[in-house]
Motif scaffolding. Structure first.
Motif, PDB file in Angstrom:
ATOM      1  N   ILE A 118      15.392  71.779  28.609  1.00 34.50           N
ATOM      2  CA  ILE A 118      14.831  71.402  30.125  1.00 34.50           C
ATOM      3  C   ILE A 118      15.268  70.022  30.485  1.00 34.50           C
ATOM      4  N   ILE A 119      15.607  69.941  31.665  1.00 31.26           N
ATOM      5  CA  ILE A 119      15.816  68.542  32.104  1.00 31.26           C
ATOM      6  C   ILE A 119      14.532  68.255  32.936  1.00 31.26           C
ATOM      7  N   TYR A 120      13.694  67.315  32.471  1.00 25.47           N
ATOM      8  CA  TYR A 120      12.329  67.097  33.190  1.00 25.47           C
ATOM      9  C   TYR A 120      12.724  65.911  34.196  1.00 25.47           C
ATOM     10  N   ALA A 121      12.924  65.814  35.277  1.00 25.06           N
ATOM     11  CA  ALA A 121      13.108  64.593  36.105  1.00 25.06           C
ATOM     12  C   ALA A 121      11.825  64.045  36.947  1.00 25.06           C
ATOM     13  N   SER A 122      11.433  62.938  36.468  1.00 28.55           N
ATOM     14  CA  SER A 122      10.313  62.335  37.203  1.00 28.55           C
ATOM     15  C   SER A 122      10.860  61.254  38.326  1.00 28.55           C
ATOM     16  N   LEU A 123      10.205  61.350  39.491  1.00 29.64           N
ATOM     17  CA  LEU A 123      10.110  60.150  40.424  1.00 29.64           C
ATOM     18  C   LEU A 123       8.939  59.614  40.752  1.00 29.64           C
ATOM     19  N   ASN A 124       8.718  58.515  40.569  1.00 31.08           N
ATOM     20  CA  ASN A 124       7.314  57.837  40.940  1.00 31.08           C
ATOM     21  C   ASN A 124       7.576  56.328  41.407  1.00 31.08           C
ATOM     22  N   GLY A 125       6.699  55.578  41.842  1.00 29.88           N
ATOM     23  CA  GLY A 125       6.695  54.361  42.494  1.00 29.88           C
ATOM     24  C   GLY A 125       7.097  53.348  41.592  1.00 29.88           C
ATOM     25  N   PHE A 126       6.692  53.184  40.265  1.00 33.48           N
ATOM     26  CA  PHE A 126       6.918  51.996  39.447  1.00 33.48           C
ATOM     27  C   PHE A 126       7.280  52.441  38.055  1.00 33.48           C
ATOM     28  N   GLY A 127       7.316  53.822  37.658  1.00 31.78           N
ATOM     29  CA  GLY A 127       7.734  54.072  36.500  1.00 31.78           C
ATOM     30  C   GLY A 127       6.866  54.352  35.459  1.00 31.78           C
ATOM     31  N   SER A 128       7.096  54.905  34.411  1.00 37.89           N
ATOM     32  CA  SER A 128       5.701  55.219  33.390  1.00 37.89           C
ATOM     33  C   SER A 128       5.517  54.173  32.344  1.00 37.89           C
ATOM     34  N   GLU A 129       5.912  53.041  32.615  1.00 38.43           N
ATOM     35  CA  GLU A 129       5.601  51.897  31.870  1.00 38.43           C
ATOM     36  C   GLU A 129       5.635  50.561  32.674  1.00 38.43           C
ATOM     37  N   GLY A 130       4.840  49.615  32.289  1.00 37.20           N
ATOM     38  CA  GLY A 130       4.632  48.335  32.704  1.00 37.20           C
ATOM     39  C   GLY A 130       3.432  48.354  33.711  1.00 37.20           C
ATOM     40  N   PRO A 131       2.922  46.933  34.075  1.00 34.37           N
ATOM     41  CA  PRO A 131       1.738  46.872  34.720  1.00 34.37           C
ATOM     42  C   PRO A 131       1.415  47.581  35.776  1.00 34.37           C
ATOM     43  N   TYR A 132       2.536  47.791  36.595  1.00 28.62           N
ATOM     44  CA  TYR A 132       2.267  48.489  37.907  1.00 28.62           C
ATOM     45  C   TYR A 132       2.212  50.096  37.932  1.00 28.62           C
ATOM     46  N   SER A 133       2.421  50.585  36.619  1.00 27.30           N
ATOM     47  CA  SER A 133       2.708  51.952  36.501  1.00 27.30           C
ATOM     48  C   SER A 133       1.874  53.198  37.099  1.00 27.30           C
ATOM     49  N   LYS A 134       0.471  52.540  37.075  1.00 29.10           N
ATOM     50  CA  LYS A 134      -0.460  53.747  37.593  1.00 29.10           C
ATOM     51  C   LYS A 134      -0.795  53.451  38.828  1.00 29.10           C
ATOM     52  N   LEU A 135      -0.108  52.457  39.610  1.00 25.85           N
ATOM     53  CA  LEU A 135      -0.432  52.330  41.046  1.00 25.85           C
ATOM     54  C   LEU A 135       0.086  53.096  41.896  1.00 25.85           C
ATOM     55  N   PRO A 136      -0.542  53.704  42.928  1.00 24.87           N
ATOM     56  CA  PRO A 136       0.049  54.509  43.985  1.00 24.87           C
ATOM     57  C   PRO A 136       0.954  53.972  44.659  1.00 24.87           C
ATOM     58  N   CYS A 137       2.135  54.549  45.244  1.00 25.29           N
ATOM     59  CA  CYS A 137       3.125  53.970  45.974  1.00 25.29           C
ATOM     60  C   CYS A 137       3.776  55.116  47.032  1.00 25.29           C
ATOM     61  N   ILE A 138       4.040  54.462  48.105  1.00 24.05           N
ATOM     62  CA  ILE A 138       4.788  55.141  49.123  1.00 24.05           C
ATOM     63  C   ILE A 138       6.150  54.280  49.780  1.00 24.05           C
ATOM     64  N   ASP A 139       6.770  54.581  50.581  1.00 24.08           N
ATOM     65  CA  ASP A 139       8.082  53.923  50.733  1.00 24.08           C
ATOM     66  C   ASP A 139       7.794  52.617  51.231  1.00 24.08           C
ATOM     67  N   GLY A 140       6.851  52.199  51.914  1.00 25.88           N
ATOM     68  CA  GLY A 140       6.726  50.873  52.267  1.00 25.88           C
ATOM     69  C   GLY A 140       6.216  49.829  51.456  1.00 25.88           C
ATOM     70  N   ILE A 141       5.730  50.535  50.432  1.00 24.26           N
ATOM     71  CA  ILE A 141       5.235  49.724  49.272  1.00 24.26           C
ATOM     72  C   ILE A 141       6.301  49.234  48.294  1.00 24.26           C
ATOM     73  N   ALA A 142       7.189  50.344  48.001  1.00 26.04           N
ATOM     74  CA  ALA A 142       8.222  50.142  47.338  1.00 26.04           C
ATOM     75  C   ALA A 142       9.404  49.136  48.129  1.00 26.04           C
ATOM     76  N   GLN A 143       9.369  49.172  49.268  1.00 21.77           N
ATOM     77  CA  GLN A 143      10.278  48.263  49.985  1.00 21.77           C
ATOM     78  C   GLN A 143       9.836  46.703  49.895  1.00 21.77           C
ATOM     79  N   ALA A 144       8.446  46.567  49.855  1.00 23.16           N
ATOM     80  CA  ALA A 144       7.864  45.361  49.704  1.00 23.16           C
ATOM     81  C   ALA A 144       7.962  45.025  48.366  1.00 23.16           C
ATOM     82  N   MET A 145       7.739  45.584  47.384  1.00 24.37           N
ATOM     83  CA  MET A 145       7.480  45.025  46.114  1.00 24.37           C
ATOM     84  C   MET A 145       9.119  44.987  45.524  1.00 24.37           C
ATOM     85  N   GLY A 146       9.938  45.824  45.754  1.00 20.40           N
ATOM     86  CA  GLY A 146      11.136  45.709  45.419  1.00 20.40           C
ATOM     87  C   GLY A 146      12.118  44.785  46.132  1.00 20.40           C
ATOM     88  N   GLY A 147      11.811  44.000  46.861  1.00 25.13           N
ATOM     89  CA  GLY A 147      12.427  42.599  47.445  1.00 25.13           C
ATOM     90  C   GLY A 147      12.993  43.137  48.873  1.00 25.13           C
TER      91      GLY A 147
END
Length: 413
Positions: A118-147
């Motif tokens: 199987i190819i198991y493909a995940s897309l999420n706001g901040f990835g599965s590692e790092g201090p933000y990983s469990k935060l919810p995210c939608i497009d505007g949040i990603a635009q803000a936090m991604g710079g």
């Protein structure tokens, strides 16, 4: 006519925009996509406007041609059905907050036990590692936090997100690239794998010179509106017919051509010089230089301004609206605006797949009648054909609430 992904089966747990955008591209390239939706409500985008007779055009746009099963995976029986289905698929796609599928018992490790390829493909706001990983995210949040927001908007103004959800679409494109790469590698090694795309990572990766500039100078790149220090004129200019034209006259040679062409040799003489000194001087006076071109442009139509600039080989273009785009002769000529018919929505236009294969048509064609799936519409088909369940077993699953069909959605088709 064959397509590159013919025979590839995708089990799609994703919802709303980002990952469904990826699975739409996979489908347009030939994959069979089966959505797994929540009982009762289904994909949240079913409730996003525009609507006609309770049918969402937004959902249709992203899910045309896909199939739908509705499965309660919080139940043990539903989870087992999912794992049984996973044995029959090449790709699984999900875009929940990191860790959600593992808590449900349907994450990569569980699926790998029953389907090592199987190819198991995940897309999420901040990835599965790092201090933000469990935060919810939608497009505007990603635009803000991604710079992106800090660099978008007018100089000195408040940060702005883009209109369309570019963090969603960009991460969806990256996920598609990752899935295709993993499939290619599986063809070579016979092994599946887990891949992941973060929305914040995706936005950060396309900030152009931001990282190198900041690391070299210590100064962050801030919003500058439509301007760029690489040349002049460089801005959006209003024309006499109430249209807007953006001009990007990079380089010393184009600067000279434009201001000479509008009869301002005095400006050429004042700012002409070697490329680097001249560029720095123009950048420091860009508002002044833009104002001179603006005075010239506002007395001419957009067509006149664009023809003048085209003759000088200066990059320029009309700022087009949605109304302009759906009848744009270039997009129509490239089969990017497609007229389709829907049993409820009627005749509508859709954007087509922008990847062109010479000699073969991908995506959809004008006159096609692609439809989106009703919630759980393909329960019986999928469970019978892939798992061999009979009518009584399927009815039992319905009665226990393990699977669900919404008979009223799109019922008029």
């Amino acid at each position: 006519m064959s397509k590159p992904l013919d025979g590839i089966k995708v089990l799609d747990l994703s919802w709303v925009f980002s990952a469904p955008y990826a699975t739409l591209m996979l489908q347009d390239l030939g994959a069979e996509v089966v959505k797994v939706e929540r009982p009762g409500a289904g994909d949240r985008s079913r409730s996003i406007p525009p609507f006609k007779e309770s049918v969402s055009g937004y959902f249709y746009m992203l899910n045309r041609g896909k199939k739908s099963i509705s499965l309660n995976m919080k139940s043990e029986e539903g989870k087992q059905l999912f794992l049984d289905l996973a044995k029959e698929f090449d790709v699984i796609v999900e875009n929940f907050v990191a860790g959600t599928v593992d808590k449900l018992g349907i994450g990569y490790e569980a699926v790998k036990e029953v389907n090592p390829k199987i190819i198991y493909a995940s897309l999420n706001g901040f990835g599965s590692e790092g201090p933000y990983s469990k935060l919810p995210c939608i497009d505007g949040i990603a635009q803000a936090m991604g710079g992106l927001m800090s660099q978008n908007g007018l100089e000195g103004g408040k940060p702005l997100k883009t209109g369309p959800a570019v963090a969603d679409s960009l991460s969806g494109i990256y996920l598609t690239v990752g899935i295709l790469s993993a499939l290619l590698e599986r063809n070579q090694t016979g092994k599946g794998q887990r891949i992941e795309v973060s929305m914040m990572d995706s936005v950060f990766s396309v900030l152009e010179e931001t990282v190198i500039r900041t690391s070299m100078t210590g100064e962050p790149l801030m919003a500058r509106g439509n301007k760029d220090p690489l040349g002049a004129p460089w801005e959006a200019f209003e024309t006499s017919d109430d249209k807007w034209v953006i001009v990007c006259a990079s380089g010393n040679d184009r600067f000279i051509k434009v201001y000479h062409g509008i009869g301002r040799d005095d400006i050429v003489k004042e700012f002409e010089g070697d490329d680097i000194p001249s560029m720095e001087k123009r950048a420091a006076n860009l508002d002044y230089l833009n104002s001179i071109f603006a005075d010239w442009a506002k007395n001419r139509t957009a067509e006149q301004v664009l023809r003048f600039l085209a003759d000088l080989h200066v990059p320029a273009g009309e700022v087009k609206t949605g109304k302009d785009l759906i009848k744009d002769p270039h997009l129509l000529g490239r089969n990017m605006v497609v007229d389709v018919e829907h049993p409820v929505l009627g005749k509508v236009k859709l954007p087509n797949l922008p990847i062109k294969f010479f000699g073969r048509e991908m995506g959809i064609r004008s006159g096609d009648k692609p439809i989106e799936p009703q919630l759980g519409e393909h329960n019986k088909e999928i469970l019978q054909s892939l798992l061999g369940l009979d009518e009584s077993e399927i009815n039992s699953l319905k009665e226990k609430g393990i699977i669900y069909e919404a008979g009223l959605i799109n019922s008029s088709r």
